[in-house]
Design a protein around this motif. Structure first.
Motif, PDB file in Angstrom:
ATOM      1  N   TRP A 299     -25.341  15.990  37.620  1.00 19.38           N
ATOM      2  CA  TRP A 299     -23.993  16.246  37.094  1.00 19.38           C
ATOM      3  C   TRP A 299     -23.513  15.045  36.277  1.00 19.38           C
ATOM      4  O   TRP A 299     -22.975  15.204  35.175  1.00 19.38           O
ATOM      5  N   ALA A 300     -23.719  13.841  36.815  1.00 19.93           N
ATOM      6  CA  ALA A 300     -23.283  12.633  36.118  1.00 19.93           C
ATOM      7  C   ALA A 300     -24.014  12.468  34.799  1.00 19.93           C
ATOM      8  O   ALA A 300     -23.408  12.106  33.773  1.00 19.93           O
ATOM      9  N   GLU A 301     -25.309  12.731  34.787  1.00 19.30           N
ATOM     10  CA  GLU A 301     -26.091  12.611  33.556  1.00 19.30           C
ATOM     11  C   GLU A 301     -25.584  13.571  32.492  1.00 19.30           C
ATOM     12  O   GLU A 301     -25.486  13.215  31.306  1.00 19.30           O
ATOM     13  N   LYS A 302     -25.240  14.791  32.888  1.00 22.23           N
ATOM     14  CA  LYS A 302     -24.734  15.776  31.927  1.00 22.23           C
ATOM     15  C   LYS A 302     -23.419  15.344  31.307  1.00 22.23           C
ATOM     16  O   LYS A 302     -23.111  15.691  30.167  1.00 22.23           O
ATOM     17  N   ARG A 303     -22.630  14.586  32.051  1.00 22.48           N
ATOM     18  CA  ARG A 303     -21.337  14.115  31.552  1.00 22.48           C
ATOM     19  C   ARG A 303     -21.450  12.797  30.802  1.00 22.48           C
ATOM     20  O   ARG A 303     -20.460  12.292  30.278  1.00 22.48           O
ATOM     21  N   GLY A 304     -22.639  12.227  30.774  1.00 17.24           N
ATOM     22  CA  GLY A 304     -22.808  10.946  30.101  1.00 17.24           C
ATOM     23  C   GLY A 304     -22.384   9.766  30.950  1.00 17.24           C
ATOM     24  O   GLY A 304     -22.205   8.654  30.437  1.00 17.24           O
ATOM     25  N   TYR A 305     -22.212   9.981  32.260  1.00 18.53           N
ATOM     26  CA  TYR A 305     -21.870   8.890  33.156  1.00 18.53           C
ATOM     27  C   TYR A 305     -23.135   8.120  33.543  1.00 18.53           C
ATOM     28  O   TYR A 305     -24.239   8.657  33.524  1.00 18.53           O
ATOM     29  N   LYS A 306     -22.949   6.868  33.919  1.00 19.29           N
ATOM     30  CA  LYS A 306     -24.063   6.047  34.395  1.00 19.29           C
ATOM     31  C   LYS A 306     -24.022   5.954  35.917  1.00 19.29           C
ATOM     32  O   LYS A 306     -22.960   6.066  36.531  1.00 19.29           O
ATOM     33  N   ILE A 307     -25.199   5.738  36.509  1.00 16.88           N
ATOM     34  CA  ILE A 307     -25.317   5.600  37.956  1.00 16.88           C
ATOM     35  C   ILE A 307     -25.823   4.204  38.289  1.00 16.88           C
ATOM     36  O   ILE A 307     -26.785   3.725  37.690  1.00 16.88           O
ATOM     37  N   GLU A 308     -25.150   3.561  39.241  1.00 15.47           N
ATOM     38  CA  GLU A 308     -25.598   2.269  39.754  1.00 15.47           C
ATOM     39  C   GLU A 308     -25.779   2.433  41.257  1.00 15.47           C
ATOM     40  O   GLU A 308     -24.871   2.895  41.950  1.00 15.47           O
ATOM     41  N   TRP A 309     -26.953   2.076  41.772  1.00 19.17           N
ATOM     42  CA  TRP A 309     -27.266   2.311  43.183  1.00 19.17           C
ATOM     43  C   TRP A 309     -26.842   1.123  44.034  1.00 19.17           C
ATOM     44  O   TRP A 309     -27.231  -0.007  43.780  1.00 19.17           O
ATOM     45  N   MET A 310     -26.041   1.399  45.075  1.00 21.25           N
ATOM     46  CA  MET A 310     -25.566   0.362  45.978  1.00 21.25           C
ATOM     47  C   MET A 310     -26.490   0.209  47.187  1.00 21.25           C
ATOM     48  O   MET A 310     -26.854  -0.880  47.578  1.00 21.25           O
ATOM     49  N   GLU A 311     -26.828   1.325  47.801  1.00 15.97           N
ATOM     50  CA  GLU A 311     -27.745   1.295  48.941  1.00 15.97           C
ATOM     51  C   GLU A 311     -28.314   2.688  49.167  1.00 15.97           C
ATOM     52  O   GLU A 311     -27.745   3.695  48.768  1.00 15.97           O
ATOM     53  N   GLU A 312     -29.469   2.691  49.819  1.00 15.60           N
ATOM     54  CA  GLU A 312     -30.107   3.954  50.173  1.00 15.60           C
ATOM     55  C   GLU A 312     -31.019   3.715  51.360  1.00 15.60           C
ATOM     56  O   GLU A 312     -31.784   2.750  51.387  1.00 15.60           O
ATOM     57  N   VAL A 313     -30.917   4.577  52.370  1.00 19.25           N
ATOM     58  CA  VAL A 313     -31.766   4.480  53.552  1.00 19.25           C
ATOM     59  C   VAL A 313     -32.596   5.754  53.631  1.00 19.25           C
ATOM     60  O   VAL A 313     -32.047   6.858  53.751  1.00 19.25           O
ATOM     61  N   SER A 314     -33.901   5.606  53.554  1.00 20.03           N
ATOM     62  CA  SER A 314     -34.795   6.762  53.554  1.00 20.03           C
ATOM     63  C   SER A 314     -34.903   7.399  54.933  1.00 20.03           C
ATOM     64  O   SER A 314     -34.727   6.728  55.958  1.00 20.03           O
ATOM     65  N   GLY A 315     -35.220   8.708  54.935  1.00 26.66           N
ATOM     66  CA  GLY A 315     -35.508   9.391  56.182  1.00 26.66           C
ATOM     67  C   GLY A 315     -36.901   9.039  56.674  1.00 26.66           C
ATOM     68  O   GLY A 315     -37.720   8.498  55.927  1.00 26.66           O
ATOM     69  N   GLU A 316     -37.177   9.368  57.943  1.00 23.09           N
ATOM     70  CA  GLU A 316     -38.488   9.029  58.509  1.00 23.09           C
ATOM     71  C   GLU A 316     -39.631   9.782  57.830  1.00 23.09           C
ATOM     72  O   GLU A 316     -40.681   9.219  57.536  1.00 23.09           O
ATOM     73  N   GLU A 317     -39.417  11.069  57.553  1.00 22.08           N
ATOM     74  CA  GLU A 317     -40.479  11.897  56.965  1.00 22.08           C
ATOM     75  C   GLU A 317     -40.172  12.293  55.530  1.00 22.08           C
ATOM     76  O   GLU A 317     -41.063  12.345  54.686  1.00 22.08           O
ATOM     77  N   ALA A 318     -38.910  12.611  55.276  1.00 18.97           N
ATOM     78  CA  ALA A 318     -38.502  13.057  53.926  1.00 18.97           C
ATOM     79  C   ALA A 318     -37.011  12.835  53.791  1.00 18.97           C
ATOM     80  O   ALA A 318     -36.296  12.610  54.762  1.00 18.97           O
ATOM     81  N   GLY A 319     -36.534  12.892  52.545  1.00 23.97           N
ATOM     82  CA  GLY A 319     -35.107  12.810  52.304  1.00 23.97           C
ATOM     83  C   GLY A 319     -34.531  11.431  52.547  1.00 23.97           C
ATOM     84  O   GLY A 319     -35.237  10.425  52.572  1.00 23.97           O
ATOM     85  N   ILE A 320     -33.217  11.391  52.738  1.00 24.73           N
ATOM     86  CA  ILE A 320     -32.505  10.131  52.969  1.00 24.73           C
ATOM     87  C   ILE A 320     -31.536  10.299  54.132  1.00 24.73           C
ATOM     88  O   ILE A 320     -31.006  11.385  54.374  1.00 24.73           O
ATOM     89  N   LYS A 321     -31.314   9.203  54.841  1.00 24.19           N
ATOM     90  CA  LYS A 321     -30.295   9.203  55.882  1.00 24.19           C
ATOM     91  C   LYS A 321     -28.915   8.987  55.262  1.00 24.19           C
ATOM     92  O   LYS A 321     -27.928   9.559  55.709  1.00 24.19           O
TER      93      LYS A 321
END
Length: 322
Positions: A104-126
């Motif tokens: 959605w942000a890309e379609k609007r021309g917005y930029k994304i800056e990543w603050m934090e991300e915690v991965s799931g044990e098998e897939a996805g993110i917590k």
């Protein structure tokens, strides 16, 4: 102060340009319709009428944007996503939501800056926190705060059973130094830690991660996107100020809505939107009753109809100033 004035000037110039473009397009197509009717060219008339319908939709969207007049609506936005209970299934759903907002942000021309991300044990993110950078990012995303529910045949279930998963979304305005938020050192607990698990695809795998907890409110933020512990701490403090500021805005909104008997609490266990992929495809916003049958399109970032309806509902309820 100069930077704020320049930002306001840029926003006003953008708005003026949009209105001028809208007016010029309207005149052009009205002229083409008149010409097509005079020259007996039905194709020209038909194409211009379609263009005018599209222009009407665009004008309605611009009207909504002019009503994004809350204190922080023009600001960038911190967007948090947390997987609910349910392990891998819920963590995969959190990742799908992350992708939806990124698209959605890309379609609007917005930029994304990543603050934090915690991965799931098998897939996805917590969990993850991203900063959405662009004019009125918070104004558009503020109505996304709440619980999002997914119903689908689980790709992680060997018996192909249907599962229901939950994830929570929180939107907070990025605030500048001109907005004072009082935070006392004695009210903070600051922890440093090593990024857990794989650390996520969007963050540096460092040992300089910072978690700050505001003891009076229990609000906690964390940042691990930089190799510098000092910069991570500064970013985390910025996120905490945003959370506390948004909490104050929320108090004001709830006070404004106190007389509204239909008001529903937004929090864990209170769904705002349901995404059904099986046995049929339907995404429904439970606050506005807006529905879309193209669930995959929604998950690819086509959420403007939901955002616009939720914003219009807030304006109608008289809380657009917060």
């Amino acid at each position: 102060m100069a930077q704020k004035i320049l930002k306001e000037r840029e926003a006003l110039l953008t708005s003026i340009k949009c209105v001028n473009d809208l007016d010029q397009t309207l005149q052009d197509h009205v002229g083409l319709i008149a010409l097509g009717e005079m020259e007996n060219e039905p194709k020209i008339v038909e194409e211009s009428e379609r263009a005018l319908l599209a222009l009407q939709i665009r004008a309605a969207r611009m009207r909504l944007e002019t009503l994004l007049s809350g204190e922080a609506d023009a600001n960038d936005c911190f967007l948090e996503i947390h997987a609910g209970a349910g392990g891998t299934e819920a963590q995969d759903w959190a990742l799908i939501l992350q992708r939806m907002y990124t698209r959605w942000a890309e379609k609007r021309g917005y930029k994304i800056e990543w603050m934090e991300e915690v991965s799931g044990e098998e897939a996805g993110i917590k969990s993850c926190t991203m900063k959405v950078i662009g004019h009125q990012a918070y104004g558009w995303l503020k109505t996304e705060t709440g619980v999002h529910r997914l119903v689908r045949i689980s790709p992680f279930d060997s018996n192909a059973r249907r599962h229901t998963s939950f994830a929570s979304v929180g939107a907070y305005p990025v605030i500048d130094d001109s907005i004072e938020v009082e935070i006392e050192d004695k009210d903070l607990r600051i922890d440093t830690y090593r990024a857990s698990g794989a650390g996520g695809q969007h963050v540096n795998k460092t040992e300089s991660a910072i978690r700050i907890t505001h003891l009076p409110t229990g609000i906690a933020v964390q940042c691990q996107n930089d190799r510098s512990q000092h910069r991570n701490r500064a970013q985390a403090m910025s996120m905490l100020r945003a959370r506390l500021y948004e909490a104050e805005l929320k108090k004001r909104e709830e006070a404004a809505q106190a007389s509204n008997a239909s008001k529903s609490e937004i929090g864990w266990g209170h769904q705002i939107r349901s995404y059904v992929l099986q046995p049929y495809q339907m995404v429904k916003d439970l606050r506005t009753n807006v529905e879309k049958g193209n669930a995959q399109g929604v998950l690819d970032g086509d959420i403007d109809d939901f955002l616009e309806a939720a914003l219009a509902a807030r304006i109608d309820s008289g809380t657009s100033h917060v």
